[in-house]
Structures are given as structure tokens and as C-alpha cells.
Design a protein around this motif. Structure first.
Motif, PDB file in Angstrom:
ATOM      1  N   GLU A 114      28.022  33.156  29.057  1.00 53.52           N
ATOM      2  CA  GLU A 114      27.865  31.702  29.157  1.00 53.52           C
ATOM      3  C   GLU A 114      29.002  31.082  28.369  1.00 53.52           C
ATOM      4  OE1 GLU A 114      24.022  30.893  27.511  1.00 53.52           O
ATOM      5  OE2 GLU A 114      23.054  32.335  28.841  1.00 53.52           O
ATOM      6  N   GLU A 115      29.606  30.054  28.926  1.00 54.25           N
ATOM      7  CA  GLU A 115      30.743  29.378  28.282  1.00 54.25           C
ATOM      8  C   GLU A 115      30.410  28.941  26.859  1.00 54.25           C
ATOM      9  OE1 GLU A 115      34.720  28.233  28.591  1.00 54.25           O
ATOM     10  OE2 GLU A 115      33.529  29.249  30.103  1.00 54.25           O
ATOM     11  N   LYS A 118      31.358  31.412  23.980  1.00 54.62           N
ATOM     12  CA  LYS A 118      32.720  31.958  23.914  1.00 54.62           C
ATOM     13  C   LYS A 118      33.205  32.251  22.503  1.00 54.62           C
ATOM     14  CE  LYS A 118      35.346  27.653  24.166  1.00 54.62           C
ATOM     15  NZ  LYS A 118      36.258  26.874  24.961  1.00 54.62           N
ATOM     16  N   LYS A 151      35.728  34.368  33.777  1.00 53.42           N
ATOM     17  CA  LYS A 151      35.402  34.343  32.341  1.00 53.42           C
ATOM     18  C   LYS A 151      36.683  34.204  31.518  1.00 53.42           C
ATOM     19  CE  LYS A 151      31.649  37.574  33.274  1.00 53.42           C
ATOM     20  NZ  LYS A 151      31.960  37.721  34.696  1.00 53.42           N
ATOM     21  N   SER A 153      37.793  32.153  29.436  1.00 51.77           N
ATOM     22  CA  SER A 153      37.716  31.681  28.048  1.00 51.77           C
ATOM     23  C   SER A 153      37.160  32.752  27.104  1.00 51.77           C
ATOM     24  CB  SER A 153      36.853  30.427  27.961  1.00 51.77           C
ATOM     25  OG  SER A 153      35.522  30.722  28.328  1.00 51.77           O
TER      26      SER A 153
END
Length: 184
Positions: A114-115, A118, A151, A153
Motif C-alpha cells: 500500500e502506498e 512506503k 510499486k 515508490s
């Protein structure tokens, strides 16, 4: 310019020829660099690889992550894709794709990125060869490139031996560069 296949062959010959003393020295230096890295320090979840063949060992990093109560995930190839599953201390891995040790693939332990996570997730990735601009050659199947495509990031560090560095690697638009390369 050398093709990826030519670079892969040349670098694998060099890596396979490392002496035990050279391997140990590099593994200690890379492990120290990772354990002291701010991304590792902040990470609660670590995506690694189970070292295979002449790859740099991740054993000490995995043990430190367990000791630090970080969640450890290893890859499992499933068809054309690769997924990461949490492993627990002492868990027995099984030979999977290409004879590489993999977790069992318990769907309840599947890593879902999930962002918002990060800053607390770090991926350490293998490779055959790297260049100064962070281009990477893997083993030719594109598993990491496909996994990382959505993905970008995610904090990623490719690790290896200093003999795995080469002057230049031709890249294409599907190649995903790691954010950092540490080869010592």
C-alpha cells in the motif's frame, strides 16, 4: 555495447570465481551497510530473497530482521508472476522455481503493498549485473520488473559483490531500476 546475455555470462563467471575470503569480506560489508541504512532502520517489513548459488548471502540480514521483530517476506514464483510471503523464524523453505528456496505460499501471509506504507517497507533485490546509473540485469525472466511495475515508490536496494558492476547496461522501458545499488 555488450548484449544483456553477454554481460550476464561474463559477470556470472566472475561471481562464481570469487574466493571464500572475497565472498565473506563483501557479505560483511554489504550486511553492515544495509543494517546501518535509514530505510532498513525505519522498515517494519523487509522483502528479501533467499540467496541462491553464488548470490550474496542475505542470511545475516534475515536473522537481524527477525531479532528486530521486523516482518520478513521472501518471494515465491507462481506461474509468470512473483509474490512475497511472510516467513517466520525457523520456517522450512521448499525448493521452488529453478531450485530456489521459497516460502509455502500461505495466502494469509501474502504481502500486499500500500502506498501509505512506503516509508516502512524495504525491498532488497538480487541481480546478476548493475551499472553506475542503477540499470540492472537479472536472470532474464523479468519477475522483479513485473512485480515492481506498479510499486515504483517502494524503497528498493539491489545488493551484490563489487565484481557485479559493469560500465553500462542497455535498458528498455519495462526495466525497473532499484532506487539504490550497493555492491561491495
Amino acid at each position: 555495447m555488450e548484449s544483456k546475455a553477454q554481460i550476464r555470462k561474463r559477470i556470472l563467471e566472475k561471481r562464481n570465481a570469487l574466493t571464500p575470503a572475497q565472498r565473506m569480506r563483501s557479505e560483511i560489508l554489504v550486511t553492515e551497510r544495509i543494517l546501518g541504512h535509514q530505510w532498513y532502520y525505519k522498515a517494519g517489513e523487509i522483502l528479501l530473497f533467499a540467496s541462491f548459488g553464488s548470490e550474496i548471502s542475505t542470511k545475516d540480514i534475515i536473522e537481524d530482521a527477525f531479532a528486530g521483530r521486523k516482518k520478513v517476506y521472501l518471494p515465491k514464483v507462481e506461474g509468470e508472476d512473483m509474490h512475497f510471503y511472510q516467513v517466520l523464524p525457523g520456517e522450512v523453505l521448499v525448493k521452488g522455481y529453478g531450485g530456489i528456496l521459497e516460502p509455502s505460499g500461505d495466502k494469509e501471509r501474502l504481502f500486499v503493498y500500500e502506498e501509505s506504507k512506503k516509508e516502512t517497507v524495504l525491498m532488497l533485490m538480487p541481480g546478476v549485473a548493475f551499472d553506475p546509473t542503477r540499470n540492472r540485469i537479472g536472470y532474464g525472466k523479468g519477475f522483479y520488473d513485473r512485480y515492481l511495475a506498479d510499486k515504483r515508490s517502494l524503497h528498493t536496494i539491489a545488493i551484490g559483490f563489487d565484481c557485479q558492476m559493469t560500465a553500462e547496461i542497455e535498458s528498455c522501458e519495462t526495466d525497473i531500476k532499484p532506487m539504490q545499488v550497493i555492491c561491495l
